[in-house]
Design an enzyme around this catalytic site. Sequence first.
Site, short mmCIF file in Angstrom:
data_model
loop_
_atom_site.label_atom_id
_atom_site.label_comp_id
_atom_site.label_asym_id
_atom_site.label_seq_id
_atom_site.Cartn_x
_atom_site.Cartn_y
_atom_site.Cartn_z
N GLU A 199 29.56 16.92 22.63
CA GLU A 199 30.14 16.49 23.91
C GLU A 199 30.22 17.66 24.89
O GLU A 199 29.98 17.51 26.09
CB GLU A 199 31.55 15.94 23.69
CG GLU A 199 31.62 14.50 23.27
CD GLU A 199 31.10 13.56 24.34
OE1 GLU A 199 31.40 13.76 25.53
OE2 GLU A 199 30.35 12.65 23.96
N SER A 255 24.16 9.91 18.22
CA SER A 255 24.27 11.32 17.81
C SER A 255 23.97 11.51 16.32
O SER A 255 23.69 12.63 15.90
CB SER A 255 25.67 11.84 18.13
OG SER A 255 26.62 11.11 17.38
N HIS A 256 24.02 10.47 15.53
CA HIS A 256 23.65 10.57 14.11
C HIS A 256 22.43 9.71 13.79
O HIS A 256 22.14 9.44 12.63
CB HIS A 256 24.82 10.18 13.19
CG HIS A 256 25.89 11.22 13.17
ND1 HIS A 256 27.01 11.14 13.95
CD2 HIS A 256 26.01 12.38 12.49
CE1 HIS A 256 27.78 12.20 13.75
NE2 HIS A 256 27.19 12.97 12.86
#
Lengths: 343, 343
Positions: free
Chosen positions: B188, B47-48
Site C-alpha cells: 500500500e 496482491s496475492h
Amino acid sequence: MDEAVKLSLDEAWTLSVDILEGHGYSAAHAAAIARSVVAAQGDECHSHGLYRLIDCVRTLRHGGVDPRAVPEVIDQAPGVVRVDARGGCSLLAFETGREHLVEKARSYGVAVLAVNNAFHFSALWPEVESLAERGLVALAMTPSHAYVAPAGGRSPLMGTNPIAFSWPRPDGMPFTFDFATSVVARGEVELHRRAGKRIPEGWALDAEGRPTADPTAALAGALLPFGGHKGSVLSMMIELLAGPLIGDRLGHQTQPANGSGEGTPQHGEFLLALDPRSFLGPDAEARLQQAEALFEGVVVQGARLPSQRRHAARERSQAEGVAIPAELYDELVELRDGDGAQP
Amino acid sequence: MDEAVKLSLDEAWTLSVDILEGHGYSAAHAAAIARSVVAAQGDECHSHGLYRLIDCVRTLRHGGVDPRAVPEVIDQAPGVVRVDARGGCSLLAFETGREHLVEKARSYGVAVLAVNNAFHFSALWPEVESLAERGLVALAMTPSHAYVAPAGGRSPLMGTNPIAFSWPRPDGMPFTFDFATSVVARGEVELHRRAGKRIPEGWALDAEGRPTADPTAALAGALLPFGGHKGSVLSMMIELLAGPLIGDRLGHQTQPANGSGEGTPQHGEFLLALDPRSFLGPDAEARLQQAEALFEGVVVQGARLPSQRRHAARERSQAEGVAIPAELYDELVELRDGDGAQP
C-alpha cells in the site's frame, strides 16, 4: 491516591477470604478468588484487584454465581480437558483443570482447557502466567457480555473479549500480555462519566449507532473494537473459540446478574497450552534464548514490553504491601462486618 | 482496469504452471504455487494473485528458494507435525503436512502443523479455508521480514506478520479472516509512492523514527502495527509462535533474497487446528448452528463479514474467469516465453 490504606499481602489475603467466606463462598472458591484479586492488587491492576470483591458479593446476592459449586473435570479428548464450573466462579474451575492441561500439553505438545458455565470477572494474565511458570506457552480468551459493536455496525453484539498470552523467559518474568479487544474497557467510560469528562472520538457509539463523545450515551450504546475491522474479527474469533467450540454461550447470549433471576452471566473460557520441549526437544533452551532477541529488540529502541510496569509493581508489593483507597477499604470492611456477612 | 485481459481459471492455471516449471520449479511446487495464486486471483485478491509469479521467479533467480526441494515430514509429538520445507516454497510443505494435521486434530482434538525453512509469499486464507472445508477450525500465522516497529519504538523489528482464522459454517463458505498486523501492507505504501501521494498519519515512521507522510521515507523507515500496543504485542506473539517455538527464525533474522547470496528469506509458519467433533461430540452440529447467531448479528446491523467480497468474487470467477491488467499479462507471457525460461 489522597487517602490510602496500606495492607501487607497477608492482610489483603485475609480480608479477601473473610469477605468471601462470610458471604457464603466455599473455602476453595474463596481461596481461588483471593489468589486472583490479591495478585492483581499486588501488580497494581486496581480494576481487577480487591475492588472486585464487591462484584463477587453483588453477583452472589443477585443469584449469578453458585458460591459452593464443585467443578467437574471431563477428559474430553486426548488433547482437550473440560472443566464444568457448574455455575461457580471460573477461577476454581481453572485451578482444578490446570494440572490436567499441563500434563496433556507435555504429553501431546499442545492441549486445550475449556472452562464452561462459569461466572468470570478476573484478569486472564494470572492464569497464562501460571502456565508460563510451568514452562508452557499459553493463550487464553473469554467473551463477556454484549457491549461492543462490530466494525461498521451500530449496536452491541460482542463482549469486550480479552485475549492473554504468556511466554516463558529463561531469566525473568514471562513475556505476558492481556488486553480487551474493545478500544477501552467499559470501566474507562464509566470513569469519564463520573468525572464529567467527554470521551475521545472512536471509543463508542450511542444507542442510535452514531459516534458519541458523551459517556452516558456511550454506556447506553456500544463500545467500538480496537483496530477497526482487524480487532473486530479477532473479537469474533474469541466469541467462537470460547463459545460454541467449547459448548458454551456467545457474548450476546449472556447478561450480568440483575437480581431478577433472569441474568445468565455464566459463559466459557478457552485456554491453549503449548510445550516448547515437545516442539523442540533438546533445542528448547537455545530457542527460548533466541526469543530474547525479540524482547531486546523492543527494549533497546526505548519501547516497553507488556507487563513491565506490572512486574515492577509486584516486586514493590512483595516488599511493601499494597495501597488501596481509604474509601474502598472502608467499603470492604463494611462488607466483611456488615449485614449479610456471616461470622 | 482500463486494459484487462480475461483468462478462464484453466488458462490462468496453465499460464502459472508453464511459467513456474519453465524456470525450474518441480511439477509438485509449480502445482502448489499455481493453486494458491489462481485461488487468490479468482477471489480478486490481486496482491496475492498471478502478480506473485514474478516474485516466485525473481526469488528463484536470487537463490532465495530451492525450486525442487522435497519437503520432509517429521512426527514431532502426538499433537505436533513438522514439515521441513528444506528451502522450498511453503505451499508444498503445507500441502504435504495437511492431512497429517487433519488426522492429528481428529485424534487429539487439537494439533499444530509447523512449517520450517520455507520461502513464504502467499496469503494464509487458502490454507485455513482448506482446513475449515474439512470441518476443522484453523488458525495460521507467519512472520515476514523486519518492516514494522513495535508500538512506542523507532525502528523496524517485526514482520507484517499476518494472522488468519477460519471457522466451518453448516451452509456456506467458512467464516475466514486474514490480516497483516501492520496498519497496512507494505504494498500500500509502495502504491502511494508510485502514485506520488502522501500516506495518512499513523501508518509509518521515517528512518529516524519520526512519524512521516512521505511514502519514500516510510519505505526506508518502519511501518506501524495496527491498533497501537495491542496490535504490536499480537505481532510479537506471532513472531514467537511461528519462530522460536517451532525452531525457526524471528522476522528480523530474515531478509529478502537479494542476489548477493546473503539473503536468508526462509522462515516458519504455525498452524493450529481444532476439531469441533472432538470438543463437542454429538453436540457439534447444534453448536456450529449456534455460531450462526454471531454472523447474523453482524449482517443484520449492516456490517460486513470478512471474506464476503472475496467469496462473491469467487462465484463470479468460476463462471466468468478472471481479469488481469494487460501490462501484467504481457509481463507474464514474457516470463513464460522469454530469456531464462526453459521449454
